[in-house]
Design an enzyme around this catalytic site. Sequence first.
Site, short mmCIF file in Angstrom:
data_model
loop_
_atom_site.label_atom_id
_atom_site.label_comp_id
_atom_site.label_asym_id
_atom_site.label_seq_id
_atom_site.Cartn_x
_atom_site.Cartn_y
_atom_site.Cartn_z
N GLY A 177 14.90 0.34 17.57
CA GLY A 177 16.02 0.54 16.64
C GLY A 177 16.87 -0.70 16.43
O GLY A 177 17.95 -0.62 15.88
N GLY A 185 15.81 -3.38 14.65
CA GLY A 185 15.34 -4.10 13.46
C GLY A 185 14.34 -5.19 13.77
O GLY A 185 14.26 -6.20 13.07
N SER A 218 11.06 -5.39 13.43
CA SER A 218 10.03 -5.68 12.42
C SER A 218 10.63 -6.42 11.22
O SER A 218 9.99 -7.30 10.64
CB SER A 218 9.32 -4.40 11.97
OG SER A 218 10.21 -3.48 11.40
N GLU A 242 8.26 -5.07 5.80
CA GLU A 242 8.67 -3.78 6.36
C GLU A 242 7.79 -2.65 5.83
O GLU A 242 7.53 -1.68 6.54
CB GLU A 242 10.13 -3.49 6.00
CG GLU A 242 11.15 -4.21 6.84
CD GLU A 242 11.49 -3.42 8.09
OE1 GLU A 242 10.81 -3.62 9.11
OE2 GLU A 242 12.42 -2.62 8.03
N ASP A 280 17.52 -2.97 7.10
CA ASP A 280 17.22 -3.94 8.15
C ASP A 280 16.97 -5.33 7.59
O ASP A 280 17.53 -6.32 8.08
CB ASP A 280 16.01 -3.47 8.97
CG ASP A 280 16.32 -2.27 9.85
OD1 ASP A 280 17.39 -1.66 9.66
OD2 ASP A 280 15.50 -1.93 10.71
#
Length: 394
Positions: free
Chosen positions: A156, A158, A160, A200, A211
């Site tokens: 959680g 971010g 990626s 993403e 993100d």
Amino acid sequence: MLKFQVHSPGKVILHGEHAVVYQKPALAAVVGLGTKLQLRTQLNSQVASFQLDALNCTLEIDLNEFNAFLANFRSKYPGDQSESTAKLMEEVRAEVAKQLERTGGNSSPKQHTQRAFISIYYLLAGAVLTAPSESSLTLQSGFQVQVDTELNVGAGLGSSASYGAALATAFLIMAGHFDQSSYLQDENLALISHWAYESERVNHGTPSGVDNTVCTYGGILRFVKGQGFQALKIQKPLNILLVDSRISRSTADIVAKVRHLAEEFPQLIEAIWQACEQLVSSAIPLYESFGNAQDDSQKFEKLERLFQINNDLLKAIGVSHPKLEQIFTIAFKRGFFSKLTGAGAGGYAIVLLPENYECNEVYWKLKEELEGAGFGVHVTTAGGVGLRVSSLDD
């Protein structure tokens, strides 16, 4: 010889997690932890090599094969290459599957490794195909990329998007879209964010766009699903303690569980979402004015209360966890306020830290107790600078 490094930060959700799924506003902030990418060109090589420390693997792209892929794509889809991202994704997936099958024999790579390879190939191809200077640009010399991250994958934070923004920046510089002196111009940050979003899509299918935006631009953003983003005009970043519960979980499963609860008690859960919306509205002026006046201690106390209220609202929808509760209890016992961040049911908690926390003996006891209980503890900031490129001195 081209060589540089990129630092791309991660993110936390400060307020509005879960409520954001139901068209309510949320606040996301960049954190001091992030992804570091180093790129060096190899003049006598025809191979692009990628060392991914977090996945403990090295991937390679043969540039002759890559340039053949570009030539084939250009002949198959002539015209504006920037309009062909969906087709490019499809072609890259097929090409990567073919290459992995040829080199891997019977052993198929792990899903994370396969996605990482697709992201790299897709972003590199996208950057070269849309190069502003030359419509038939090819890669003539090999290069080496090393990527390391402080962000846990799938927690959680971010990770990626941070990874995607770092790769996109490196490839866009290589393909001549901009350089180290001009990457911070608005149109170039927008391009980085766009390609980080595209990365993403490899990992998340239909990402929200939160993100990649916050990792690229930094600061704190207010966002509503499907309605875009507004940057808060903050004076200074907040000090926070990021505490890793070391409990992994599936975001999709937690969101589905909350949706079931909302269907069972629609009016009750809607009232909670409205409270979350009001909380975001109350928090924004505090974040925007914190650090510019004498009454910062009063603002900080109000933020602490909002953290507590937000956390209690999230507990009410059933997304806490015994390990998270242990973190909250340890923090509260020492006089600190905390909340879960992101999907919950594990993952991370945020503990708010006051100014000059390092001089506070209680802070060190808090850190020691959390570490002693087996939690991962990272002192960092929320709301700092976004992506940065710097020179690389060997």
